[in-house]
Design a protein around this motif. Structure first.
Motif, PDB file in Angstrom:
ATOM      1  N   ILE A  34       0.841  -1.190   0.000  1.00 14.39           N
ATOM      2  CA  ILE A  34       0.000   0.000   0.000  1.00 14.39           C
ATOM      3  C   ILE A  34       0.879   1.242   0.000  1.00 14.39           C
ATOM      4  CG2 ILE A  34      -1.656   1.342   1.360  1.00 14.39           C
ATOM      5  CD1 ILE A  34      -2.741  -1.325   2.408  1.00 14.39           C
ATOM      6  N   LYS A  35       0.586   2.147  -0.912  1.00 14.35           N
ATOM      7  CA  LYS A  35       1.326   3.402  -0.997  1.00 14.35           C
ATOM      8  C   LYS A  35       0.323   4.549  -1.032  1.00 14.35           C
ATOM      9  CE  LYS A  35       4.951   5.817  -3.589  1.00 14.35           C
ATOM     10  NZ  LYS A  35       5.854   5.780  -4.775  1.00 14.35           N
ATOM     11  N   VAL A  36       0.129   5.173   0.111  1.00 15.94           N
ATOM     12  CA  VAL A  36      -0.874   6.232   0.213  1.00 15.94           C
ATOM     13  C   VAL A  36      -0.374   7.523  -0.411  1.00 15.94           C
ATOM     14  CG1 VAL A  36      -2.185   7.686   1.799  1.00 15.94           C
ATOM     15  CG2 VAL A  36      -1.947   5.238   2.260  1.00 15.94           C
ATOM     16  N   GLN A  37      -1.164   8.021  -1.330  1.00 18.58           N
ATOM     17  CA  GLN A  37      -0.903   9.319  -1.957  1.00 18.58           C
ATOM     18  C   GLN A  37      -1.877  10.319  -1.359  1.00 18.58           C
ATOM     19  OE1 GLN A  37       1.187  10.468  -4.773  1.00 18.58           O
ATOM     20  NE2 GLN A  37       0.408  12.408  -4.026  1.00 18.58           N
ATOM     21  N   GLY A  38      -1.373  11.361  -0.745  1.00 20.86           N
ATOM     22  CA  GLY A  38      -2.233  12.393  -0.197  1.00 20.86           C
ATOM     23  C   GLY A  38      -1.879  13.742  -0.778  1.00 20.86           C
ATOM     24  N   LYS A  39      -2.877  14.480  -1.193  1.00 22.80           N
ATOM     25  CA  LYS A  39      -2.589  15.794  -1.770  1.00 22.80           C
ATOM     26  C   LYS A  39      -3.742  16.757  -1.536  1.00 22.80           C
ATOM     27  CE  LYS A  39      -4.232  14.627  -6.441  1.00 22.80           C
ATOM     28  NZ  LYS A  39      -3.875  14.605  -7.873  1.00 22.80           N
ATOM     29  N   GLU A  40      -3.407  18.027  -1.502  1.00 19.31           N
ATOM     30  CA  GLU A  40      -4.418  19.062  -1.346  1.00 19.31           C
ATOM     31  C   GLU A  40      -5.185  19.243  -2.646  1.00 19.31           C
ATOM     32  OE1 GLU A  40      -2.639  22.642   0.062  1.00 19.31           O
ATOM     33  OE2 GLU A  40      -2.174  21.815   2.041  1.00 19.31           O
ATOM     34  N   VAL A  41      -6.458  19.553  -2.514  1.00 20.13           N
ATOM     35  CA  VAL A  41      -7.305  19.784  -3.681  1.00 20.13           C
ATOM     36  C   VAL A  41      -8.125  21.045  -3.462  1.00 20.13           C
ATOM     37  CG1 VAL A  41      -7.473  17.396  -4.493  1.00 20.13           C
ATOM     38  CG2 VAL A  41      -9.016  18.187  -2.700  1.00 20.13           C
ATOM     39  N   TYR A  56      -5.440   8.221  -1.132  1.00 17.90           N
ATOM     40  CA  TYR A  56      -5.809   6.924  -1.702  1.00 17.90           C
ATOM     41  C   TYR A  56      -4.553   6.092  -1.905  1.00 17.90           C
ATOM     42  CZ  TYR A  56      -4.217   9.121  -6.047  1.00 17.90           C
ATOM     43  OH  TYR A  56      -3.454   9.759  -6.996  1.00 17.90           O
ATOM     44  N   ASP A  57      -4.739   4.791  -2.101  1.00 19.93           N
ATOM     45  CA  ASP A  57      -3.631   3.889  -2.380  1.00 19.93           C
ATOM     46  C   ASP A  57      -3.320   3.945  -3.869  1.00 19.93           C
ATOM     47  OD1 ASP A  57      -1.785   1.852  -2.647  1.00 19.93           O
ATOM     48  OD2 ASP A  57      -3.212   0.226  -2.251  1.00 19.93           O
ATOM     49  N   MET A  58      -2.190   4.546  -4.212  1.00 21.28           N
ATOM     50  CA  MET A  58      -1.860   4.728  -5.620  1.00 21.28           C
ATOM     51  C   MET A  58      -1.355   3.438  -6.273  1.00 21.28           C
ATOM     52  SD  MET A  58       1.622   7.017  -5.253  1.00 21.28           S
ATOM     53  CE  MET A  58       1.770   7.171  -7.044  1.00 21.28           C
ATOM     54  N   ASN A  59      -1.091   2.391  -5.483  1.00 23.48           N
ATOM     55  CA  ASN A  59      -0.642   1.115  -6.049  1.00 23.48           C
ATOM     56  C   ASN A  59      -1.794   0.199  -6.419  1.00 23.48           C
ATOM     57  OD1 ASN A  59       2.084   1.543  -6.123  1.00 23.48           O
ATOM     58  ND2 ASN A  59       2.520   0.569  -4.167  1.00 23.48           N
ATOM     59  N   SER A  60      -3.013   0.631  -6.173  1.00 24.92           N
ATOM     60  CA  SER A  60      -4.181  -0.156  -6.552  1.00 24.92           C
ATOM     61  C   SER A  60      -4.864   0.474  -7.758  1.00 24.92           C
ATOM     62  CB  SER A  60      -5.173  -0.226  -5.385  1.00 24.92           C
ATOM     63  OG  SER A  60      -6.370  -0.862  -5.785  1.00 24.92           O
ATOM     64  N   ARG A  83      -6.838  11.063   9.487  1.00 27.66           N
ATOM     65  CA  ARG A  83      -7.930  10.106   9.362  1.00 27.66           C
ATOM     66  C   ARG A  83      -8.150   9.724   7.893  1.00 27.66           C
ATOM     67  NH1 ARG A  83      -9.127   7.250  13.925  1.00 27.66           N
ATOM     68  NH2 ARG A  83      -9.049   8.646  15.723  1.00 27.66           N
ATOM     69  N   ALA A  84      -7.964  10.668   7.011  1.00 24.29           N
ATOM     70  CA  ALA A  84      -8.074  10.361   5.578  1.00 24.29           C
ATOM     71  C   ALA A  84      -7.000   9.363   5.164  1.00 24.29           C
ATOM     72  CB  ALA A  84      -7.960  11.647   4.753  1.00 24.29           C
ATOM     73  N   ASP A  85      -5.783   9.569   5.644  1.00 21.93           N
ATOM     74  CA  ASP A  85      -4.693   8.633   5.347  1.00 21.93           C
ATOM     75  C   ASP A  85      -5.000   7.245   5.903  1.00 21.93           C
ATOM     76  OD1 ASP A  85      -3.212  10.600   4.073  1.00 21.93           O
ATOM     77  OD2 ASP A  85      -2.010  11.082   5.837  1.00 21.93           O
ATOM     78  N   THR A  93     -10.821   5.580  -0.853  1.00 25.34           N
ATOM     79  CA  THR A  93     -10.336   6.908  -1.213  1.00 25.34           C
ATOM     80  C   THR A  93     -11.074   7.890  -0.321  1.00 25.34           C
ATOM     81  OG1 THR A  93      -9.786   6.389  -3.506  1.00 25.34           O
ATOM     82  CG2 THR A  93     -10.261   8.684  -2.998  1.00 25.34           C
ATOM     83  N   ALA A  94     -10.328   8.682   0.436  1.00 23.03           N
ATOM     84  CA  ALA A  94     -10.933   9.551   1.438  1.00 23.03           C
ATOM     85  C   ALA A  94     -10.657  11.011   1.125  1.00 23.03           C
ATOM     86  CB  ALA A  94     -10.402   9.207   2.828  1.00 23.03           C
ATOM     87  N   LEU A  95     -11.692  11.812   1.220  1.00 23.07           N
ATOM     88  CA  LEU A  95     -11.574  13.253   1.006  1.00 23.07           C
ATOM     89  C   LEU A  95     -11.913  13.982   2.298  1.00 23.07           C
ATOM     90  CD1 LEU A  95     -11.243  15.785  -0.754  1.00 23.07           C
ATOM     91  CD2 LEU A  95     -13.654  15.557  -1.396  1.00 23.07           C
TER      92      LEU A  95
END
Length: 274
Positions: A34-41, A56-60, A83-85, A93-95
């Motif tokens: 699992i590789k969690v990608q988190g970014k501001e939107v 979200y997990d960018m490896n899936s 909590r999103a992570d 996928t959490a926003l």
């Protein structure tokens, strides 16, 4: 004949190698960590610019349920992003949404109360901000738009419960240390499974409001679970609660046991809903 058999052997080896390669490739893909990608939107309503955080997990490569997370009355802070992570690590996928606008944060309970009240007393704008976040989440390439849930903490719990009661297209909602005396109480527009996790010794939650809330849910045969943890006070899922409680002389206390149990209940809710 000899040449023909030789040709068949070559073709067979090529096909076998191709199948093996595809199998190994699929296996490798399945075993990726699992590789969690988190970014501001950035997103907006007609009147407000909003700043969120998506994880979200960018490896899936699989489509997965999406989860909206609404912050405490302090605003969109590091806590709600953590909590999103955590939800991304579980395969969602959490926003983490922004209900105040421009990522606004409160540094004092007086400001937090004003910010929260400005949202809860303007339901059309609150709904617009929530729906803008939901549209953004559904449009993300990793999300199955038919499977959406919402989680809220404190003020955020009241928000997600109110949105669900207003008919938002949600499969499940969960509220933690949340008031249940809401601007829109449970009614036949409620579609979601509901989980509420509160401290039994939370002075911000009026016992009569809990009775009224449960009664409204029972009247429509809602699918809900209300958990009340003995001896537990407000903001029990936040490790910052103790420091904030001392700083502002408020009954805010982190409780590791209740935090762990309520998180497990959330996972069960989502496994059943999705």
């Amino acid at each position: 004949m000899k040449n023909y058999m030789h040709l068949l052997l070559i073709v067979g080896l090529v096909v076998l190698g191709s199948c093996k390669s595809k199998t190994e490739s699929k296996k490798a893909s399945e075993e990726l960590p699992i590789k969690v990608q988190g970014k501001e939107v950035a997103y907006a309503t007609d009147s407000t610019n909003l700043k969120g955080y998506i994880a979200y997990d960018m490896n899936s490569n699989e489509k997965r349920p999406g989860v909206l997370i609404v912050h405490e009355w302090w605003g969109h802070n590091d806590y709600v992003r953590r909590r999103a992570d955590m939800l991304a690590e579980l395969g969602y996928t959490a926003l983490a949404v922004d209900m105040y606008g421009d990522g606004k944060l409160a540094g004092h309970p007086d400001d937090a109360g004003k910010f929260a009240m400005s949202v809860m007393t303007n339901l059309p704008e609150a709904t617009a901000r929530f729906n803008a976040a939901m549209d953004l989440l559904k449009s993300h390439s990793s999300v199955d738009g038919e499977k959406i849930g919402a989680v809220g903490y404190c003020f955020g719990g009241s928000v997600v419960l109110t949105m669900a009661n207003s008919g938002a297209d949600l499969d499940a909602v969960a509220a933690f240390h949340s008031g249940v005396q809401l601007p829109v109480m449970p009614n036949d527009r409620l579609k979601a499974k509901v989980l509420v996790c509160n401290g039994a010794d939370d002075p911000f939650i009026n016992p009569e409001s809990v009775v009224a809330f449960k009664g409204a849910l029972d009247s429509i045969n809602a699918d809900y679970t209300y958990l009340s943890y003995p001896g537990v006070k407000h903001s029990f899922t936040s490790k910052e609660a103790d420091a904030n409680g001392k700083k502002f002389n408020l009954p805010l206390v982190y409780d590791a046991d209740a935090d762990e149990k309520s998180w497990a209940s959330l996972q069960q809710l989502f496994s059943e809903a999705f």
